[in-house]
Design a protein around this motif. Structure first.
Motif, PDB file in Angstrom:
ATOM      1  N   ILE A   9     112.182 -39.862 -11.070  1.00 17.11           N
ATOM      2  CA  ILE A   9     111.363 -39.993 -12.272  1.00 17.11           C
ATOM      3  C   ILE A   9     110.363 -41.144 -12.121  1.00 17.11           C
ATOM      4  O   ILE A   9     109.178 -40.994 -12.438  1.00 17.11           O
ATOM      5  N   GLN A  10     110.839 -42.282 -11.610  1.00 18.04           N
ATOM      6  CA  GLN A  10     109.936 -43.421 -11.412  1.00 18.04           C
ATOM      7  C   GLN A  10     108.795 -43.063 -10.467  1.00 18.04           C
ATOM      8  O   GLN A  10     107.621 -43.345 -10.752  1.00 18.04           O
ATOM      9  N   ARG A  11     109.138 -42.480  -9.336  1.00 19.32           N
ATOM     10  CA  ARG A  11     108.125 -42.185  -8.319  1.00 19.32           C
ATOM     11  C   ARG A  11     107.076 -41.216  -8.851  1.00 19.32           C
ATOM     12  O   ARG A  11     105.871 -41.450  -8.720  1.00 19.32           O
ATOM     13  N   ARG A  12     107.510 -40.149  -9.492  1.00 20.23           N
ATOM     14  CA  ARG A  12     106.551 -39.146  -9.933  1.00 20.23           C
ATOM     15  C   ARG A  12     105.742 -39.617 -11.137  1.00 20.23           C
ATOM     16  O   ARG A  12     104.558 -39.317 -11.242  1.00 20.23           O
ATOM     17  N   CYS A  13     106.357 -40.378 -12.016  1.00 17.89           N
ATOM     18  CA  CYS A  13     105.590 -40.938 -13.131  1.00 17.89           C
ATOM     19  C   CYS A  13     104.536 -41.924 -12.633  1.00 17.89           C
ATOM     20  O   CYS A  13     103.415 -41.973 -13.165  1.00 17.89           O
ATOM     21  N   SER A  14     104.859 -42.703 -11.615  1.00 17.37           N
ATOM     22  CA  SER A  14     103.896 -43.646 -11.045  1.00 17.37           C
ATOM     23  C   SER A  14     102.717 -42.914 -10.429  1.00 17.37           C
ATOM     24  O   SER A  14     101.553 -43.325 -10.569  1.00 17.37           O
ATOM     25  N   ALA A  68     116.505 -42.913 -19.500  1.00 20.06           N
ATOM     26  CA  ALA A  68     116.230 -44.207 -20.141  1.00 20.06           C
ATOM     27  C   ALA A  68     116.075 -45.339 -19.135  1.00 20.06           C
ATOM     28  O   ALA A  68     115.132 -46.148 -19.252  1.00 20.06           O
ATOM     29  N   PRO A  69     116.942 -45.454 -18.099  1.00 19.35           N
ATOM     30  CA  PRO A  69     116.718 -46.505 -17.099  1.00 19.35           C
ATOM     31  C   PRO A  69     115.391 -46.345 -16.351  1.00 19.35           C
ATOM     32  O   PRO A  69     114.739 -47.335 -16.012  1.00 19.35           O
ATOM     33  N   ALA A  70     114.993 -45.099 -16.094  1.00 19.57           N
ATOM     34  CA  ALA A  70     113.705 -44.878 -15.429  1.00 19.57           C
ATOM     35  C   ALA A  70     112.558 -45.348 -16.318  1.00 19.57           C
ATOM     36  O   ALA A  70     111.601 -45.980 -15.843  1.00 19.57           O
ATOM     37  N   ILE A  71     112.648 -45.069 -17.604  1.00 17.01           N
ATOM     38  CA  ILE A  71     111.621 -45.499 -18.544  1.00 17.01           C
ATOM     39  C   ILE A  71     111.533 -47.024 -18.578  1.00 17.01           C
ATOM     40  O   ILE A  71     110.433 -47.606 -18.562  1.00 17.01           O
ATOM     41  N   ALA A  72     112.684 -47.674 -18.591  1.00 22.93           N
ATOM     42  CA  ALA A  72     112.693 -49.145 -18.608  1.00 22.93           C
ATOM     43  C   ALA A  72     112.022 -49.713 -17.371  1.00 22.93           C
ATOM     44  O   ALA A  72     111.239 -50.684 -17.452  1.00 22.93           O
ATOM     45  N   ALA A  73     112.302 -49.126 -16.225  1.00 25.00           N
ATOM     46  CA  ALA A  73     111.700 -49.608 -14.979  1.00 25.00           C
ATOM     47  C   ALA A  73     110.193 -49.368 -14.969  1.00 25.00           C
ATOM     48  O   ALA A  73     109.421 -50.218 -14.492  1.00 25.00           O
ATOM     49  N   LEU A  74     109.753 -48.230 -15.474  1.00 27.91           N
ATOM     50  CA  LEU A  74     108.324 -47.928 -15.527  1.00 27.91           C
ATOM     51  C   LEU A  74     107.596 -48.880 -16.465  1.00 27.91           C
ATOM     52  O   LEU A  74     106.504 -49.357 -16.158  1.00 27.91           O
ATOM     53  N   ARG A  75     108.194 -49.171 -17.606  1.00 27.98           N
ATOM     54  CA  ARG A  75     107.576 -50.129 -18.526  1.00 27.98           C
ATOM     55  C   ARG A  75     107.479 -51.509 -17.900  1.00 27.98           C
ATOM     56  O   ARG A  75     106.470 -52.219 -18.072  1.00 27.98           O
ATOM     57  N   ALA A  76     108.517 -51.889 -17.162  1.00 24.82           N
ATOM     58  CA  ALA A  76     108.486 -53.190 -16.491  1.00 24.82           C
ATOM     59  C   ALA A  76     107.373 -53.255 -15.454  1.00 24.82           C
ATOM     60  O   ALA A  76     106.853 -54.338 -15.157  1.00 24.82           O
ATOM     61  N   ALA A  77     106.998 -52.087 -14.910  1.00 28.28           N
ATOM     62  CA  ALA A  77     105.908 -52.020 -13.930  1.00 28.28           C
ATOM     63  C   ALA A  77     104.541 -51.905 -14.596  1.00 28.28           C
ATOM     64  O   ALA A  77     103.525 -51.768 -13.893  1.00 28.28           O
ATOM     65  N   GLY A 103     109.975 -42.245 -24.606  1.00 20.99           N
ATOM     66  CA  GLY A 103     110.977 -41.198 -24.468  1.00 20.99           C
ATOM     67  C   GLY A 103     112.367 -41.781 -24.325  1.00 20.99           C
ATOM     68  O   GLY A 103     112.563 -42.998 -24.459  1.00 20.99           O
ATOM     69  N   PRO A 104     113.329 -40.940 -24.013  1.00 21.91           N
ATOM     70  CA  PRO A 104     113.217 -39.478 -23.900  1.00 21.91           C
ATOM     71  C   PRO A 104     113.079 -38.818 -25.272  1.00 21.91           C
ATOM     72  O   PRO A 104     113.822 -39.118 -26.193  1.00 21.91           O
ATOM     73  N   HIS A 105     112.099 -37.894 -25.349  1.00 21.72           N
ATOM     74  CA  HIS A 105     111.810 -37.210 -26.602  1.00 21.72           C
ATOM     75  C   HIS A 105     112.498 -35.843 -26.643  1.00 21.72           C
ATOM     76  O   HIS A 105     112.462 -35.113 -25.644  1.00 21.72           O
ATOM     77  N   PRO A 106     113.081 -35.462 -27.752  1.00 27.33           N
ATOM     78  CA  PRO A 106     113.593 -34.097 -27.870  1.00 27.33           C
ATOM     79  C   PRO A 106     112.476 -33.094 -27.606  1.00 27.33           C
ATOM     80  O   PRO A 106     111.415 -33.149 -28.247  1.00 27.33           O
ATOM     81  N   ALA A 107     112.687 -32.196 -26.677  1.00 29.03           N
ATOM     82  CA  ALA A 107     111.604 -31.312 -26.237  1.00 29.03           C
ATOM     83  C   ALA A 107     111.196 -30.309 -27.300  1.00 29.03           C
ATOM     84  O   ALA A 107     110.082 -29.778 -27.238  1.00 29.03           O
ATOM     85  N   ASP A 108     112.069 -30.044 -28.272  1.00 26.41           N
ATOM     86  CA  ASP A 108     111.694 -29.059 -29.292  1.00 26.41           C
ATOM     87  C   ASP A 108     110.690 -29.606 -30.298  1.00 26.41           C
ATOM     88  O   ASP A 108     110.101 -28.840 -31.069  1.00 26.41           O
ATOM     89  N   ALA A 109     110.443 -30.923 -30.276  1.00 22.63           N
ATOM     90  CA  ALA A 109     109.517 -31.519 -31.245  1.00 22.63           C
ATOM     91  C   ALA A 109     108.285 -32.142 -30.613  1.00 22.63           C
ATOM     92  O   ALA A 109     107.267 -32.307 -31.286  1.00 22.63           O
ATOM     93  N   MET A 110     108.337 -32.467 -29.329  1.00 26.03           N
ATOM     94  CA  MET A 110     107.257 -33.274 -28.765  1.00 26.03           C
ATOM     95  C   MET A 110     105.956 -32.505 -28.541  1.00 26.03           C
ATOM     96  O   MET A 110     104.918 -33.096 -28.278  1.00 26.03           O
ATOM     97  N   PHE A 111     105.992 -31.175 -28.667  1.00 27.46           N
ATOM     98  CA  PHE A 111     104.767 -30.404 -28.477  1.00 27.46           C
ATOM     99  C   PHE A 111     104.157 -29.952 -29.804  1.00 27.46           C
ATOM    100  O   PHE A 111     103.193 -29.190 -29.815  1.00 27.46           O
ATOM    101  N   ALA A 112     104.714 -30.408 -30.904  1.00 26.63           N
ATOM    102  CA  ALA A 112     104.140 -30.098 -32.213  1.00 26.63           C
ATOM    103  C   ALA A 112     102.741 -30.721 -32.318  1.00 26.63           C
ATOM    104  O   ALA A 112     102.461 -31.746 -31.690  1.00 26.63           O
ATOM    105  N   PRO A 113     101.855 -30.104 -33.100  1.00 21.18           N
ATOM    106  CA  PRO A 113     100.478 -30.620 -33.183  1.00 21.18           C
ATOM    107  C   PRO A 113     100.393 -32.102 -33.525  1.00 21.18           C
ATOM    108  O   PRO A 113      99.588 -32.834 -32.936  1.00 21.18           O
ATOM    109  N   HIS A 114     101.215 -32.566 -34.455  1.00 18.91           N
ATOM    110  CA  HIS A 114     101.110 -33.967 -34.856  1.00 18.91           C
ATOM    111  C   HIS A 114     101.624 -34.914 -33.784  1.00 18.91           C
ATOM    112  O   HIS A 114     101.301 -36.109 -33.789  1.00 18.91           O
ATOM    113  N   ALA A 115     102.418 -34.407 -32.821  1.00 18.07           N
ATOM    114  CA  ALA A 115     102.983 -35.267 -31.779  1.00 18.07           C
ATOM    115  C   ALA A 115     102.099 -35.352 -30.540  1.00 18.07           C
ATOM    116  O   ALA A 115     102.118 -36.358 -29.817  1.00 18.07           O
TER     117      ALA A 115
END
Length: 333
Positions: free
Chosen positions: A183-188, A229-238, A244-256
């Motif tokens: 997750i870290q590598r691909r997000c970077s 969550a640990p991957a997110i923490a490491a990415l933020r530190a970088a 995230g992690p966001h529930p996938a059933d809501a994150m694609f709604a127009p307001h999101a």
């Protein structure tokens, strides 16, 4: 002057040739930068005639000729060619598709083209003639000297960008494939590419959960707390802006969707279903993490409607436009 884009034919029995001809015919109104097809001069002329559009085709001997020819005719490099038999895929067509892809990738890696736009292929047909890669993404990555795991597929449309962090694998294998490091590598890679090629100074990444309700405190799985969550923490530190992690059933709604620039998803369909639901006719497959630009229309060969004037050119036009825009940003660096 930026070099023209190289376009591989894709399977000649599919919709690729007619849509490429249509894109050239609309080059002015769509603001497309110059491109040339790698092979298929008579095939493309026949596809244009079948579609009922006037597209003069001119063979060129060198990619450098494409920009001058482009306003007057569709430039086609070289003598690779074959018959136009829409809806009738065969071995010869697969060999032509592979030869066109191979040469287009070579020219792009060599700097003779500013990017590569790949036409839709039938992977099962290509496998019959020696294609050993999961898809064109991995093929172009190898040609560019990039490890397959560092070539990241992003699907982009007018409404949404998504990235599947795992791609062509059984759903049952996804939890085992997910790691903090992956997750870290691909997000970077995604964050760097959005800055370089899409002009986003501070790209906003949103990570989907794997499980329903983001695991609901471990009731439905612990991958969210143990891996995501640990991957997110490491990415933020970088210094990467990620939520995230966001529930996938809501994150694609127009307001999101306005809260992020790209949604990173845990598996193939989690990323592709919302993209295709929203932007099917304008979706582009972009390969991030390469030293070259590569895009492709986000649809298949559509053998069933090839040659029937029914295929929508939107995704092909969008892929050409996006490749041209990304190439221009790199050239301006």
């Amino acid at each position: 002057m930026t070099a023209a884009l190289a376009v591989s034919l894709g399977d000649p029995a599919g919709v690729g040739p007619e849509l490429l001809a249509e894109a050239w015919a609309r080059r002015g109104e769509e603001g497309l930068t110059p491109f040339f097809a790698v092979g298929g001069a008579s095939l493309l002329a026949a596809a244009a005639a079948q579609r009922g559009i006037a597209v003069p085709v001119q063979r060129i001997a060198d990619p450098g000729e494409a920009t001058a020819v482009f306003p007057l005719a569709l430039p086609v490099l070289g003598d690779l060619d074959g018959p136009y038999r829409p809806g009738e895929p065969d071995r010869d067509g697969a060999m032509l598709a592979l030869a066109s892809l191979t040469e287009a990738a070579r020219l792009t890696v060599a700097g003779e083209a500013s990017g590569i736009v790949t036409g839709p292929i039938a992977k099962s047909r290509l496998a019959e003639v020696g294609f050993v890669h999961p898809g064109q993404t991995e093929f172009v990555a190898k040609a560019a000297g990039v490890a397959p795991e560092d070539a990241v597929m992003m699907l982009a449309g007018p409404s949404l960008r998504t990235v599947p962090l795992t791609v062509h694998m059984a759903l049952a294998d996804v939890p085992k494939a997910l790691t903090v490091e992956l997750i870290q590598r691909r997000c970077s890679i995604v964050a760097a590419a959005l800055r370089r090629d899409f002009g986003l100074s501070t790209p906003r990444l949103a990570l989907a959960a794997l499980n329903p309700h983001a695991g609901e405190d471990g009731r439905f799985g612990d991958e969210e707390s143990r891996i995501i969550a640990p991957a997110i923490a490491a990415l933020r530190a970088a210094g990467i802006a990620v939520t995230g992690p966001h529930p996938a059933d809501a994150m694609f709604a127009p307001h999101a969707r306005g809260d992020y620039d790209v949604a990173l998803c845990m598996y193939h369909d989690q990323a592709l279903i919302p993209l295709k639901a929203l932007d099917f006719d304008n979706g582009v497959n972009v390969t991030l993490g390469l030293p070259v630009i590569r895009t492709s229309p986000d649809h298949g060969t559509a053998f069933a409607i090839a040659g029937q004037r029914r295929a929508n050119p939107g995704a092909t036009i969008a892929a050409l436009r996006m490749a041209g825009e990304c190439a221009a940003r790199r050239a301006a660096e």
